[in-house]
Design a protein around this motif. Sequence first.
Motif, PDB file in Angstrom:
ATOM      1  N   GLY A  77      -7.307   9.317   3.873  1.00 14.43           N
ATOM      2  CA  GLY A  77      -8.123   8.509   4.769  1.00 14.43           C
ATOM      3  C   GLY A  77      -7.481   8.371   6.141  1.00 14.43           C
ATOM      4  O   GLY A  77      -6.539   9.086   6.479  1.00 14.43           O
ATOM      5  N   TYR A  78      -8.008   7.429   6.897  1.00 20.81           N
ATOM      6  CA  TYR A  78      -7.576   7.247   8.281  1.00 20.81           C
ATOM      7  C   TYR A  78      -6.745   5.978   8.425  1.00 20.81           C
ATOM      8  O   TYR A  78      -6.790   5.094   7.595  1.00 20.81           O
ATOM      9  N   GLY A  79      -6.038   5.911   9.545  1.00 17.60           N
ATOM     10  CA  GLY A  79      -5.273   4.719   9.867  1.00 17.60           C
ATOM     11  C   GLY A  79      -3.795   5.015   9.992  1.00 17.60           C
ATOM     12  O   GLY A  79      -3.333   6.124   9.713  1.00 17.60           O
ATOM     13  N   ARG A  80      -3.080   4.010  10.430  1.00 20.16           N
ATOM     14  CA  ARG A  80      -1.619   4.098  10.498  1.00 20.16           C
ATOM     15  C   ARG A  80      -1.070   2.698  10.673  1.00 20.16           C
ATOM     16  O   ARG A  80      -1.762   1.778  11.081  1.00 20.16           O
ATOM     17  N   ARG A 140       0.840  -1.200   0.000  1.00 11.84           N
ATOM     18  CA  ARG A 140       0.000   0.000   0.000  1.00 11.84           C
ATOM     19  C   ARG A 140       0.868   1.240   0.000  1.00 11.84           C
ATOM     20  O   ARG A 140       2.040   1.199   0.357  1.00 11.84           O
ATOM     21  N   LEU A 141       0.250   2.355  -0.411  1.00 11.38           N
ATOM     22  CA  LEU A 141       0.922   3.649  -0.387  1.00 11.38           C
ATOM     23  C   LEU A 141       0.722   4.295   0.971  1.00 11.38           C
ATOM     24  O   LEU A 141      -0.327   4.120   1.606  1.00 11.38           O
ATOM     25  N   GLY A 142       1.710   5.065   1.403  1.00 16.42           N
ATOM     26  CA  GLY A 142       1.585   5.775   2.660  1.00 16.42           C
ATOM     27  C   GLY A 142       2.572   6.923   2.728  1.00 16.42           C
ATOM     28  O   GLY A 142       3.452   7.060   1.883  1.00 16.42           O
ATOM     29  N   ILE A 143       2.406   7.731   3.757  1.00 14.46           N
ATOM     30  CA  ILE A 143       3.297   8.852   4.004  1.00 14.46           C
ATOM     31  C   ILE A 143       4.017   8.594   5.322  1.00 14.46           C
ATOM     32  O   ILE A 143       3.386   8.218   6.316  1.00 14.46           O
ATOM     33  N   VAL A 144       5.323   8.777   5.310  1.00 20.70           N
ATOM     34  CA  VAL A 144       6.114   8.599   6.530  1.00 20.70           C
ATOM     35  C   VAL A 144       5.815   9.764   7.463  1.00 20.70           C
ATOM     36  O   VAL A 144       5.968  10.929   7.080  1.00 20.70           O
ATOM     37  N   THR A 145       5.358   9.465   8.690  1.00 22.66           N
ATOM     38  CA  THR A 145       5.042  10.518   9.651  1.00 22.66           C
ATOM     39  C   THR A 145       6.102  10.650  10.733  1.00 22.66           C
ATOM     40  O   THR A 145       6.213  11.697  11.351  1.00 22.66           O
ATOM     41  N   ASP A 146       6.882   9.593  10.968  1.00 23.52           N
ATOM     42  CA  ASP A 146       7.931   9.641  11.992  1.00 23.52           C
ATOM     43  C   ASP A 146       8.873   8.468  11.772  1.00 23.52           C
ATOM     44  O   ASP A 146       8.486   7.449  11.197  1.00 23.52           O
ATOM     45  N   VAL A 147      10.101   8.632  12.228  1.00 26.63           N
ATOM     46  CA  VAL A 147      11.066   7.540  12.250  1.00 26.63           C
ATOM     47  C   VAL A 147      11.610   7.493  13.665  1.00 26.63           C
ATOM     48  O   VAL A 147      12.162   8.477  14.155  1.00 26.63           O
ATOM     49  N   GLN A 148      11.411   6.375  14.339  1.00 25.62           N
ATOM     50  CA  GLN A 148      11.802   6.249  15.740  1.00 25.62           C
ATOM     51  C   GLN A 148      13.080   5.437  15.865  1.00 25.62           C
ATOM     52  O   GLN A 148      13.116   4.257  15.507  1.00 25.62           O
ATOM     53  N   GLY A 149      14.109   6.106  16.346  1.00 27.44           N
ATOM     54  CA  GLY A 149      15.383   5.437  16.577  1.00 27.44           C
ATOM     55  C   GLY A 149      16.037   4.879  15.329  1.00 27.44           C
ATOM     56  O   GLY A 149      16.894   4.011  15.424  1.00 27.44           O
ATOM     57  N   GLY A 150      15.619   5.355  14.176  1.00 27.50           N
ATOM     58  CA  GLY A 150      16.185   4.852  12.931  1.00 27.50           C
ATOM     59  C   GLY A 150      15.830   3.396  12.665  1.00 27.50           C
ATOM     60  O   GLY A 150      16.422   2.758  11.804  1.00 27.50           O
ATOM     61  N   ALA A 151      14.834   2.865  13.419  1.00 28.04           N
ATOM     62  CA  ALA A 151      14.502   1.446  13.301  1.00 28.04           C
ATOM     63  C   ALA A 151      13.034   1.178  12.998  1.00 28.04           C
ATOM     64  O   ALA A 151      12.702   0.119  12.479  1.00 28.04           O
ATOM     65  N   VAL A 152      12.153   2.125  13.330  1.00 25.33           N
ATOM     66  CA  VAL A 152      10.719   1.935  13.113  1.00 25.33           C
ATOM     67  C   VAL A 152      10.171   3.137  12.363  1.00 25.33           C
ATOM     68  O   VAL A 152      10.322   4.268  12.807  1.00 25.33           O
ATOM     69  N   TRP A 153       9.542   2.861  11.209  1.00 32.05           N
ATOM     70  CA  TRP A 153       8.937   3.910  10.400  1.00 32.05           C
ATOM     71  C   TRP A 153       7.445   3.920  10.681  1.00 32.05           C
ATOM     72  O   TRP A 153       6.782   2.885  10.559  1.00 32.05           O
ATOM     73  N   LEU A 154       6.911   5.084  11.082  1.00 31.39           N
ATOM     74  CA  LEU A 154       5.474   5.235  11.303  1.00 31.39           C
ATOM     75  C   LEU A 154       4.866   5.788  10.023  1.00 31.39           C
ATOM     76  O   LEU A 154       5.365   6.780   9.471  1.00 31.39           O
ATOM     77  N   LEU A 155       3.795   5.162   9.570  1.00 31.85           N
ATOM     78  CA  LEU A 155       3.202   5.483   8.279  1.00 31.85           C
ATOM     79  C   LEU A 155       1.704   5.715   8.414  1.00 31.85           C
ATOM     80  O   LEU A 155       1.070   5.144   9.300  1.00 31.85           O
ATOM     81  N   ARG A 156       1.165   6.546   7.536  1.00 33.78           N
ATOM     82  CA  ARG A 156      -0.279   6.749   7.454  1.00 33.78           C
ATOM     83  C   ARG A 156      -0.667   6.648   5.990  1.00 33.78           C
ATOM     84  O   ARG A 156       0.155   6.864   5.089  1.00 33.78           O
ATOM     85  N   PRO A 157      -1.937   6.315   5.716  1.00 33.78           N
ATOM     86  CA  PRO A 157      -2.369   6.246   4.319  1.00 33.78           C
ATOM     87  C   PRO A 157      -2.232   7.607   3.629  1.00 33.78           C
ATOM     88  O   PRO A 157      -2.272   8.648   4.284  1.00 33.78           O
ATOM     89  N   GLU A 158      -2.093   7.577   2.321  1.00 27.97           N
ATOM     90  CA  GLU A 158      -2.002   8.820   1.554  1.00 27.97           C
ATOM     91  C   GLU A 158      -3.260   9.657   1.758  1.00 27.97           C
ATOM     92  O   GLU A 158      -3.196  10.873   1.824  1.00 27.97           O
TER      93      GLU A 158
END
Length: 64
Positions: A39-42, A19-37
């Motif tokens: 709509g809702y969700g993450r 799926r497509l998404g937008i990166v909203t945060d990167v935590q510790g260079g190890a976990v990428w937080l994403l949300r849909p382009e």
Amino acid sequence: MTGRKPWVGDLIHDGDADRLGIVTDVQGGAVWLLRPECGYGRWTSGRPDRLTVVTPREEMRHRL
């Protein structure tokens, strides 16, 4: 699509979630937080090698 490492604000394709998404945060260079382009969700990804930058954040600003 670019070959660079995804970062906050980039539109990406998540190869694992398919799926497509937008990166909203990167935590510790190890976990990428994403949300849909749109709509809702993450969701999260711990595999940046499976995230392909579709539109870099610099270009995303011009889409708004």
